[in-house]
Design a protein around this motif. Structure first.
Motif, PDB file in Angstrom:
ATOM      1  N   LEU A 166      33.442   5.542  20.693  1.00 30.96           N
ATOM      2  CA  LEU A 166      33.162   6.158  19.320  1.00 30.96           C
ATOM      3  C   LEU A 166      33.090   5.335  18.086  1.00 30.96           C
ATOM      4  O   LEU A 166      33.891   4.219  18.412  1.00 30.96           O
ATOM      5  CB  LEU A 166      34.702   7.019  19.153  1.00 30.96           C
TER       6      LEU A 166
ATOM      7  N   GLU B 180      35.041   4.392  15.056  1.00 28.47           N
ATOM      8  CA  GLU B 180      36.327   4.882  14.384  1.00 28.47           C
ATOM      9  C   GLU B 180      36.531   4.225  13.006  1.00 28.47           C
ATOM     10  O   GLU B 180      36.421   3.102  12.943  1.00 28.47           O
ATOM     11  CB  GLU B 180      37.457   4.334  15.451  1.00 28.47           C
TER      12      GLU B 180
ATOM     13  N   ARG C 134      31.807  13.409  22.629  1.00 28.04           N
ATOM     14  CA  ARG C 134      31.468  12.273  23.410  1.00 28.04           C
ATOM     15  C   ARG C 134      31.508  12.587  24.927  1.00 28.04           C
ATOM     16  O   ARG C 134      30.351  12.291  25.565  1.00 28.04           O
ATOM     17  CB  ARG C 134      32.475  11.186  22.988  1.00 28.04           C
TER      18      ARG C 134
ATOM     19  N   TRP D 190      40.342  13.766  16.298  1.00 32.51           N
ATOM     20  CA  TRP D 190      40.202  12.945  17.461  1.00 32.51           C
ATOM     21  C   TRP D 190      39.697  13.762  18.737  1.00 32.51           C
ATOM     22  O   TRP D 190      38.712  13.394  19.473  1.00 32.51           O
ATOM     23  CB  TRP D 190      41.416  12.297  17.877  1.00 32.51           C
TER      24      TRP D 190
ATOM     25  N   VAL E  12      28.605   9.613  17.684  1.00 37.25           N
ATOM     26  CA  VAL E  12      29.891  10.288  17.411  1.00 37.25           C
ATOM     27  C   VAL E  12      30.902   9.271  16.772  1.00 37.25           C
ATOM     28  O   VAL E  12      31.061   8.196  17.144  1.00 37.25           O
ATOM     29  CB  VAL E  12      30.384  10.941  18.727  1.00 37.25           C
TER      30      VAL E  12
ATOM     31  N   THR F  98      36.356   2.162  21.284  1.00 42.36           N
ATOM     32  CA  THR F  98      35.699   2.573  19.828  1.00 42.36           C
ATOM     33  C   THR F  98      35.006   1.218  19.150  1.00 42.36           C
ATOM     34  O   THR F  98      35.453   0.263  19.706  1.00 42.36           O
ATOM     35  CB  THR F  98      37.093   3.014  18.837  1.00 42.36           C
TER      36      THR F  98
ATOM     37  N   TYR G  66      25.745   5.299  17.508  1.00 40.37           N
ATOM     38  CA  TYR G  66      26.401   5.680  18.713  1.00 40.37           C
ATOM     39  C   TYR G  66      26.493   7.192  18.764  1.00 40.37           C
ATOM     40  O   TYR G  66      26.895   7.786  19.770  1.00 40.37           O
ATOM     41  CB  TYR G  66      27.722   5.064  18.682  1.00 40.37           C
TER      42      TYR G  66
ATOM     43  N   GLU H 182      30.510  13.444  12.791  1.00 41.59           N
ATOM     44  CA  GLU H 182      31.521  12.823  12.398  1.00 41.59           C
ATOM     45  C   GLU H 182      32.511  13.750  12.127  1.00 41.59           C
ATOM     46  O   GLU H 182      32.359  14.645  11.219  1.00 41.59           O
ATOM     47  CB  GLU H 182      31.017  12.235  11.062  1.00 41.59           C
TER      48      GLU H 182
ATOM     49  N   THR I 179      27.416   5.309  13.094  1.00 40.56           N
ATOM     50  CA  THR I 179      27.411   6.647  13.443  1.00 40.56           C
ATOM     51  C   THR I 179      26.045   6.905  13.925  1.00 40.56           C
ATOM     52  O   THR I 179      25.865   7.709  14.766  1.00 40.56           O
ATOM     53  CB  THR I 179      28.017   7.587  12.317  1.00 40.56           C
TER      54      THR I 179
ATOM     55  N   ALA J  16      35.996  14.794  18.437  1.00 38.64           N
ATOM     56  CA  ALA J  16      35.021  13.756  18.654  1.00 38.64           C
ATOM     57  C   ALA J  16      35.048  13.302  19.985  1.00 38.64           C
ATOM     58  O   ALA J  16      34.109  13.025  20.866  1.00 38.64           O
ATOM     59  CB  ALA J  16      35.501  12.402  17.800  1.00 38.64           C
TER      60      ALA J  16
END
Length: 401
Positions: A10, A12, A340, A333, A69, A39, A67, A301, A64, A336
């Motif tokens: 992710l 972060e 993912r 969290w 997410v 992350t 990746y 996001e 973002t 996301a």
């Protein structure tokens, strides 16, 4: 138990003040004990943004895109007082505005419903989702202070050299100016995101602007939505048995208050900012609202829909106990992680996110909650501080796992 594995990280984005404290507590208590958390970390705290001339915000947005997410903590958008407090080089723009402009997405915000917190609007028995355009308007504006008498004009020079002008105002003395813009392509992306989301949720879609006053700017939004709907979505909406309609924002507000909920309300950027706060508060608390930015390319996001909880942070710095509600940050969290997991075909990660959300809701419905909800909730309740709340959620999560 063996930790859940991730195959793709992710993005972060850490943040500011009390939400930064919550961020770390959530990771320590509810995430890293169960997930081999991968992350790509960006510190979007105000000091780091100032050190990098806000370049780090752009880098986080670009990551973002790479990746797919991201999860973001709440951040400070500085005003004059913050510039002095943090000794900033300048009054940096909203990081959310920067990220949204780069991703050109739409923000969907939906309240988190718990049975023992009843909405202030008695007729609301289903969530109302705010779909907020995330590009342009005042978040990408240009502002100017007028210090003396003079003529202000809006000027556009085409690539062929042709100049178009409109007089804004003939100033007789000091005043202020603001220039806004938007892009047809971004508005089309906004429209498609809203129509697709409505079909996915099988809910009616409302759209509102002030086209009677803004006869070119707002009217363009209205026209593009209608064109996209007629060409691409009308038959699909009719087949699904759902409705799209446009109305003035004045009328939309009145309709929303009289409604039972259960629909998507699409708004321009600033309207969506304000109305999502209204909807969240009327359903109970700003700390009980999910928020996800969806780009046309399918990047996501997730973030909390509230600010950095400055008052609690100052109490925290004094060593005082705080009862700050972490649910919206926690759901950023889980949102996301679920996405993912869906994208990477990791069912264990998806199920973990679902169980963690249920554990949080069960904790509140069983009467254990932070102070903001205790003021509103019905029935027996036990007020706890933030860490205690997260530990209560963890106890229920352990049982479900």
């Amino acid at each position: 138990m063996e930790k859940i594995q991730m195959s793709v990280p992710l993005v972060e984005m850490d943040g500011d003040e009390m939400t930064r404290v919550l961020w770390q507590q959530i990771k320590d208590i509810l995430l890293t004990p169960y997930i081999d958390l991968k992350t790509v970390y960006y510190d979007l705290g105000l000091k780091k943004r100032d050190e990098t001339a806000d370049r780090i915000t752009v880098e986080a947005a670009e990551a973002t895109k790479k990746y797919g997410v991201a999860v973001k903590c709440a951040t400070i958008t500085p005003n004059a007082q913050r510039v002095e407090e943090y000794n900033l080089k300048q009054m940096w723009k909203s990081p959310n505005g920067t990220i949204r402009a780069i991703l050109d997405g739409t923000v969907f915000r939906t309240p988190i419903i718990v049975k023992n917190v009843k909405p202030f609007v008695k007729t609301w028995d289903k969530p109302i989702t705010i779909a907020r355009h995330a590009y342009g308007d005042i978040y990408k504006d240009v502002e100017l202070k007028v210090e003396k008498k003079g003529l202000a004009e809006l000027v556009f020079t085409g690539e062929d050299g042709r100049v178009t002008k409109e007089v804004i105002h003939d100033f007789a003395g000091p005043g202020i100016l603001l220039g806004m813009h938007n892009l047809n392509q971004s508005i089309e992306s906004f429209a498609r995101a809203c129509f697709n989301y409505a079909l996915d949720q099988n809910q009616d879609l409302w759209f509102s602007t002030k086209d009677t006053i803004s006869k070119k700017y707002d009217h363009t939004f209205k026209d593009i939505f209608q064109e996209v709907y007629d060409k691409e979505y009308k038959d699909r909406f009719e087949a699904a048995g759902i409705e799209y309609f446009y109305t003035l924002i004045d009328d939309a507000v009145a309709r929303v208050i009289r409604s039972s909920g259960g629909f998507i309300w699409a708004c321009k950027n600033y309207d969506g900012d304000v109305m999502s706060d209204m909807v969240a508060t009327a359903f109970g608390s700003l700390a009980m609202m999910t928020s996800v930015l969806v780009s046309p390319e399918g990047n996501y996001e997730y973030e909390a829909a509230h600010g950095t909880v400055t008052r609690h942070y100052y109490q925290h710095l004094k060593g005082e106990e705080t009862s700050t509600n972490p649910v919206a940050t926690l759901f950023a969290w889980t949102g996301a992680l679920r996405k993912r997991g869906e994208l990477d075909n990791l069912d264990d990660l998806v199920q973990f996110a679902n169980k963690l959300e249920k554990a949080a809701v069960d904790t509140i419905e069983e009467g254990v909650m932070t102070k903001d909800l205790a003021i509103l909730a019905e029935g027996d309740k036990k007020v706890v501080n933030t860490r205690q709340f997260l530990e209560e959620v963890n106890a229920r999560l352990i049982k479900s796992l």
